[in-house]
Design a protein around this motif. Sequence first.
Motif, PDB file in Angstrom:
ATOM      1  N   ALA B  28       0.832  -1.210   0.000  1.00  0.00           N
ATOM      2  CA  ALA B  28       0.000   0.000   0.000  1.00  0.00           C
ATOM      3  C   ALA B  28       0.867   1.260   0.000  1.00  0.00           C
ATOM      4  O   ALA B  28       0.564   2.249  -0.677  1.00  0.00           O
ATOM      5  N   LEU B  29       1.961   1.193   0.768  1.00  0.00           N
ATOM      6  CA  LEU B  29       2.863   2.350   0.885  1.00  0.00           C
ATOM      7  C   LEU B  29       3.425   2.797  -0.471  1.00  0.00           C
ATOM      8  O   LEU B  29       3.738   3.968  -0.663  1.00  0.00           O
ATOM      9  N   PRO B 119      -9.120  -5.615  -2.656  1.00  0.00           N
ATOM     10  CA  PRO B 119      -9.813  -6.882  -2.365  1.00  0.00           C
ATOM     11  C   PRO B 119      -9.094  -7.735  -1.316  1.00  0.00           C
ATOM     12  O   PRO B 119      -9.744  -8.367  -0.493  1.00  0.00           O
ATOM     13  N   LEU B 120      -7.761  -7.727  -1.335  1.00  0.00           N
ATOM     14  CA  LEU B 120      -7.008  -8.517  -0.340  1.00  0.00           C
ATOM     15  C   LEU B 120      -7.237  -7.968   1.075  1.00  0.00           C
ATOM     16  O   LEU B 120      -7.455  -8.725   2.010  1.00  0.00           O
ATOM     17  N   PHE B 121      -7.206  -6.652   1.213  1.00  0.00           N
ATOM     18  CA  PHE B 121      -7.461  -6.035   2.533  1.00  0.00           C
ATOM     19  C   PHE B 121      -8.913  -6.283   2.961  1.00  0.00           C
ATOM     20  O   PHE B 121      -9.193  -6.530   4.124  1.00  0.00           O
ATOM     21  N   LEU B 122      -9.791  -6.199   1.995  1.00  0.00           N
ATOM     22  CA  LEU B 122     -11.217  -6.402   2.261  1.00  0.00           C
ATOM     23  C   LEU B 122     -11.462  -7.825   2.778  1.00  0.00           C
ATOM     24  O   LEU B 122     -12.242  -8.026   3.713  1.00  0.00           O
ATOM     25  N   VAL B 130      -9.030  -2.006   6.848  1.00  0.00           N
ATOM     26  CA  VAL B 130     -10.019  -1.028   6.377  1.00  0.00           C
ATOM     27  C   VAL B 130      -9.358   0.355   6.247  1.00  0.00           C
ATOM     28  O   VAL B 130      -9.592   1.076   5.279  1.00  0.00           O
ATOM     29  N   ARG B 131      -8.492   0.695   7.205  1.00  0.00           N
ATOM     30  CA  ARG B 131      -7.792   1.996   7.145  1.00  0.00           C
ATOM     31  C   ARG B 131      -6.934   2.088   5.881  1.00  0.00           C
ATOM     32  O   ARG B 131      -6.844   3.139   5.257  1.00  0.00           O
ATOM     33  N   GLY B 162     -20.722  -2.092   1.030  1.00  0.00           N
ATOM     34  CA  GLY B 162     -21.105  -1.880   2.428  1.00  0.00           C
ATOM     35  C   GLY B 162     -20.107  -0.984   3.138  1.00  0.00           C
ATOM     36  O   GLY B 162     -20.469  -0.041   3.846  1.00  0.00           O
ATOM     37  N   LEU B 163     -18.830  -1.255   2.900  1.00  0.00           N
ATOM     38  CA  LEU B 163     -17.763  -0.442   3.514  1.00  0.00           C
ATOM     39  C   LEU B 163     -17.837   1.010   3.031  1.00  0.00           C
ATOM     40  O   LEU B 163     -17.762   1.953   3.809  1.00  0.00           O
ATOM     41  N   LYS B 164     -18.008   1.165   1.703  1.00  0.00           N
ATOM     42  CA  LYS B 164     -18.072   2.525   1.131  1.00  0.00           C
ATOM     43  C   LYS B 164     -19.262   3.298   1.696  1.00  0.00           C
ATOM     44  O   LYS B 164     -19.162   4.488   1.984  1.00  0.00           O
ATOM     45  N   LYS B 165     -20.373   2.606   1.863  1.00  0.00           N
ATOM     46  CA  LYS B 165     -21.579   3.260   2.372  1.00  0.00           C
ATOM     47  C   LYS B 165     -21.376   3.687   3.819  1.00  0.00           C
ATOM     48  O   LYS B 165     -21.744   4.800   4.211  1.00  0.00           O
TER      49      LYS B 165
END
Lengths: 70, 170
Positions: B28-29, B119-122, B130-131, B162-165
């Motif tokens: 991610a970094l 998707p992997l973090f999800l 999530v952060r 769901g997360l985005k909402k």
Amino acid sequence: MGLKRGVMEDNQKIVIGNKVITRKELFEEQEKLRKARARMHFKNKIKALIDLQKIASKWGKRKDVIIWMS
Amino acid sequence: MKNTIEIMNELKKEKLIKDYAIGGAIGALKWVEPFFTRDLDIFIIPVGETEKRLINLSPIYEYLKKKGCYWKKQWIIIKGIPVDFIPADALGKEAVENAKETEYDGTRTKVITPEYLIPLFLKAGRDKDVRKIEMLLEQAKINAEKLDEVLEKYGLTRKFNGLKKRRYGR
């Protein structure tokens, strides 16, 4: 009422040296800087990470943090 | 870091792994502003069938031990960096295969792209994951069409929406 207060706070002026900006502009500026930092070279990001690990280890007294070798 | 990547490339050259890519926080970094993390997550495609019930990582660890690497807590320390090996599942395998080739201090490596990191973090679904999704959504350039395609393929679309909402109200 809450909305009005929010708008007023957004327009509140902040003085930084000879620059006068609103709170909203300050946050916009910070967002721009975050995006600029996101474009930093990968190697420089790792250097920044190592600095963060040193801070966590020394200031945060997190003895379990391994400080990476660059 | 450069020496750690060189060891990873050696594992590939010695055919102890099929392929690898940097994922997790360091993955991610690559795409967002610097933030604190402790370890380096490396997704590996083991040699042989990944569908097998048992994945034997012993030959990798034996090789690393000979190179002076050692265990500390849950990590293997490779040239001063705590590494977590993650044998890739179907999503991880596709993420490694589509990872971005890049150079670190003159050494070739691969980093998982945001379209697969999300998707992997999800899938991992912890607060810290999530952060990282939030950081990627806010700071990284994302191919939305590709992300949707990966989410759909691995049955993660509903979870993502769901997360985005919850986070952004949309």
